[in-house]
Design a protein around this motif. Structure first.
Motif, PDB file in Angstrom:
ATOM      1  N   THR A  97      -3.798 -18.480 -21.587  1.00  0.00           N
ATOM      2  CA  THR A  97      -2.945 -17.440 -20.119  1.00  0.00           C
ATOM      3  C   THR A  97      -4.362 -18.028 -19.312  1.00  0.00           C
ATOM      4  OG1 THR A  97      -2.763 -15.368 -19.621  1.00  0.00           O
ATOM      5  CG2 THR A  97      -4.743 -15.680 -20.820  1.00  0.00           C
ATOM      6  N   VAL A  98      -3.486 -17.670 -18.411  1.00  0.00           N
ATOM      7  CA  VAL A  98      -4.108 -17.482 -17.137  1.00  0.00           C
ATOM      8  C   VAL A  98      -4.256 -16.029 -16.710  1.00  0.00           C
ATOM      9  CG1 VAL A  98      -4.101 -18.076 -14.332  1.00  0.00           C
ATOM     10  CG2 VAL A  98      -3.288 -19.642 -16.450  1.00  0.00           C
ATOM     11  N   ILE A  99      -5.752 -15.319 -16.531  1.00  0.00           N
ATOM     12  CA  ILE A  99      -5.564 -14.115 -16.343  1.00  0.00           C
ATOM     13  C   ILE A  99      -5.228 -13.630 -15.032  1.00  0.00           C
ATOM     14  CG2 ILE A  99      -7.501 -12.721 -15.933  1.00  0.00           C
ATOM     15  CD1 ILE A  99      -7.824 -13.797 -19.079  1.00  0.00           C
ATOM     16  N   GLY A 100      -4.546 -12.564 -15.216  1.00  0.00           N
ATOM     17  CA  GLY A 100      -3.537 -11.847 -14.196  1.00  0.00           C
ATOM     18  C   GLY A 100      -2.460 -12.656 -13.988  1.00  0.00           C
ATOM     19  N   ASN A 101      -2.028 -13.377 -14.185  1.00  0.00           N
ATOM     20  CA  ASN A 101      -0.234 -14.338 -14.597  1.00  0.00           C
ATOM     21  C   ASN A 101       0.362 -13.898 -16.026  1.00  0.00           C
ATOM     22  OD1 ASN A 101      -1.651 -14.867 -12.018  1.00  0.00           O
ATOM     23  ND2 ASN A 101      -1.451 -16.627 -12.763  1.00  0.00           N
ATOM     24  N   PRO A 102       1.445 -13.619 -15.582  1.00  0.00           N
ATOM     25  CA  PRO A 102       2.538 -13.458 -16.472  1.00  0.00           C
ATOM     26  C   PRO A 102       2.489 -14.120 -17.806  1.00  0.00           C
ATOM     27  CG  PRO A 102       3.794 -12.459 -15.016  1.00  0.00           C
ATOM     28  CD  PRO A 102       2.505 -12.745 -14.285  1.00  0.00           C
ATOM     29  N   GLY A 103       2.597 -14.566 -18.778  1.00  0.00           N
ATOM     30  CA  GLY A 103       2.440 -15.882 -19.457  1.00  0.00           C
ATOM     31  C   GLY A 103       1.649 -15.709 -20.624  1.00  0.00           C
ATOM     32  N   LEU A 104       2.229 -15.869 -22.013  1.00  0.00           N
ATOM     33  CA  LEU A 104       0.624 -15.938 -22.809  1.00  0.00           C
ATOM     34  C   LEU A 104       1.295 -16.773 -24.100  1.00  0.00           C
ATOM     35  CD1 LEU A 104      -1.958 -14.601 -24.013  1.00  0.00           C
ATOM     36  CD2 LEU A 104      -0.355 -13.237 -25.491  1.00  0.00           C
ATOM     37  N   LYS A 105       0.716 -18.021 -24.364  1.00  0.00           N
ATOM     38  CA  LYS A 105       0.881 -18.458 -25.403  1.00  0.00           C
ATOM     39  C   LYS A 105      -0.191 -18.188 -27.205  1.00  0.00           C
ATOM     40  CE  LYS A 105       0.518 -23.000 -27.482  1.00  0.00           C
ATOM     41  NZ  LYS A 105       1.018 -24.283 -26.408  1.00  0.00           N
ATOM     42  N   CYS A 106       0.803 -17.521 -27.290  1.00  0.00           N
ATOM     43  CA  CYS A 106      -0.140 -17.357 -29.263  1.00  0.00           C
ATOM     44  C   CYS A 106       0.175 -18.444 -30.402  1.00  0.00           C
ATOM     45  CB  CYS A 106       0.251 -16.207 -29.108  1.00  0.00           C
ATOM     46  SG  CYS A 106      -0.933 -15.563 -30.888  1.00  0.00           S
ATOM     47  N   ALA A 107      -1.031 -18.838 -30.508  1.00  0.00           N
ATOM     48  CA  ALA A 107      -0.870 -20.070 -31.994  1.00  0.00           C
ATOM     49  C   ALA A 107      -1.408 -19.417 -32.643  1.00  0.00           C
ATOM     50  CB  ALA A 107      -1.245 -21.595 -30.870  1.00  0.00           C
ATOM     51  N   ILE A 108      -1.407 -19.724 -34.082  1.00  0.00           N
ATOM     52  CA  ILE A 108      -2.163 -19.119 -35.329  1.00  0.00           C
ATOM     53  C   ILE A 108      -1.796 -20.037 -36.708  1.00  0.00           C
ATOM     54  CG2 ILE A 108      -1.911 -16.484 -34.810  1.00  0.00           C
ATOM     55  CD1 ILE A 108       0.516 -17.001 -37.404  1.00  0.00           C
ATOM     56  N   LYS A 109      -2.835 -20.213 -37.212  1.00  0.00           N
ATOM     57  CA  LYS A 109      -3.345 -20.928 -38.337  1.00  0.00           C
ATOM     58  C   LYS A 109      -3.274 -19.980 -39.326  1.00  0.00           C
ATOM     59  CE  LYS A 109      -3.426 -26.106 -38.067  1.00  0.00           C
ATOM     60  NZ  LYS A 109      -4.372 -27.194 -38.030  1.00  0.00           N
ATOM     61  N   THR A 110      -2.549 -20.034 -40.726  1.00  0.00           N
ATOM     62  CA  THR A 110      -2.868 -19.553 -41.632  1.00  0.00           C
ATOM     63  C   THR A 110      -2.703 -20.125 -42.854  1.00  0.00           C
ATOM     64  OG1 THR A 110      -2.049 -17.277 -42.541  1.00  0.00           O
ATOM     65  CG2 THR A 110      -0.765 -18.206 -41.111  1.00  0.00           C
ATOM     66  N   PRO A 111      -2.692 -20.089 -44.060  1.00  0.00           N
ATOM     67  CA  PRO A 111      -2.501 -20.216 -45.029  1.00  0.00           C
ATOM     68  C   PRO A 111      -1.139 -19.705 -45.655  1.00  0.00           C
ATOM     69  CG  PRO A 111      -4.625 -19.371 -45.697  1.00  0.00           C
ATOM     70  CD  PRO A 111      -4.220 -18.264 -44.525  1.00  0.00           C
ATOM     71  N   SER A 112      -0.889 -18.997 -45.071  1.00  0.00           N
ATOM     72  CA  SER A 112       0.616 -17.930 -45.388  1.00  0.00           C
ATOM     73  C   SER A 112       1.416 -17.586 -43.877  1.00  0.00           C
ATOM     74  CB  SER A 112       0.454 -16.445 -46.049  1.00  0.00           C
ATOM     75  OG  SER A 112      -0.539 -16.766 -46.692  1.00  0.00           O
ATOM     76  N   PRO A 113       1.805 -19.359 -43.486  1.00  0.00           N
ATOM     77  CA  PRO A 113       2.548 -19.313 -42.354  1.00  0.00           C
ATOM     78  C   PRO A 113       3.923 -18.166 -42.180  1.00  0.00           C
ATOM     79  CG  PRO A 113       2.789 -21.085 -43.241  1.00  0.00           C
ATOM     80  CD  PRO A 113       1.723 -20.159 -44.288  1.00  0.00           C
ATOM     81  N   GLU A 114       4.446 -17.646 -43.064  1.00  0.00           N
ATOM     82  CA  GLU A 114       5.176 -16.965 -43.595  1.00  0.00           C
ATOM     83  C   GLU A 114       5.268 -15.857 -42.841  1.00  0.00           C
ATOM     84  OE1 GLU A 114       3.270 -16.533 -47.409  1.00  0.00           O
ATOM     85  OE2 GLU A 114       3.570 -18.073 -46.092  1.00  0.00           O
ATOM     86  N   MET A 115       4.301 -15.161 -42.554  1.00  0.00           N
ATOM     87  CA  MET A 115       4.000 -13.790 -41.958  1.00  0.00           C
ATOM     88  C   MET A 115       3.463 -13.921 -40.847  1.00  0.00           C
ATOM     89  SD  MET A 115       3.027 -12.160 -44.282  1.00  0.00           S
ATOM     90  CE  MET A 115       2.770 -10.426 -44.636  1.00  0.00           C
ATOM     91  N   ALA A 116       3.691 -15.022 -40.109  1.00  0.00           N
ATOM     92  CA  ALA A 116       3.853 -14.725 -38.277  1.00  0.00           C
ATOM     93  C   ALA A 116       4.132 -14.065 -37.997  1.00  0.00           C
ATOM     94  CB  ALA A 116       3.976 -17.106 -38.183  1.00  0.00           C
ATOM     95  N   PRO A 117       5.872 -14.171 -37.749  1.00  0.00           N
ATOM     96  CA  PRO A 117       6.680 -13.327 -37.943  1.00  0.00           C
ATOM     97  C   PRO A 117       5.976 -11.363 -37.140  1.00  0.00           C
ATOM     98  CG  PRO A 117       7.945 -14.415 -38.424  1.00  0.00           C
ATOM     99  CD  PRO A 117       6.640 -14.909 -39.064  1.00  0.00           C
TER     100      PRO A 117
END
Length: 107
Positions: free
Chosen positions: A75-95
């Motif tokens: 993100t850019v602190i103070g500005n709208p917009g956030l990107k989240c990336a995750i890695k997990t053995p259970s990607p079906e849990m992402a939502p």
């Protein structure tokens, strides 16, 4: 989880286990307050770095069944917009995970 083991674990998981989501309406106005809020929900801060004009935060978390999540928030602190990336053995849990992150970071 310390920084070294975080990176080893991230690299050990196949790219197919990485899931990303953008949150255009979310903004982080205070890094410290956000770190505290996430820590209270068992998302543990690992490291922070700058990438161009953005701040990139790394966290680890485990859901109740012991499934680890490695999290990257950009993100850019103070500005709208956030990107989240995750890695997990259970990607079906992402939502479910993304829904929880969105609820945690809503103003």
């Amino acid at each position: 989880m310390e920084r070294g083991s975080f990176l080893e674990t991230w690299r050990s998981l196949p790219d197919s286990n990485e899931v990303q989501k953008d949150f255009p309406g979310l903004a982080i106005s205070s890094a410290e307050a956000t770190l505290d809020r996430l820590a209270a929900s068992n998302m543990f801060f690992i490291a922070k770095r700058k990438h161009a004009n953005q701040d990139v935060f790394y966290f680890s978390a485990k859901i109740p069944r012991g499934v680890p999540f490695l999290i990257e928030l950009t993100t850019v602190i103070g500005n709208p917009g956030l990107k989240c990336a995750i890695k997990t053995p259970s990607p079906e849990m992402a939502p479910l995970f993304f829904e929880a992150v969105e609820n945690l970071l809503k103003p």
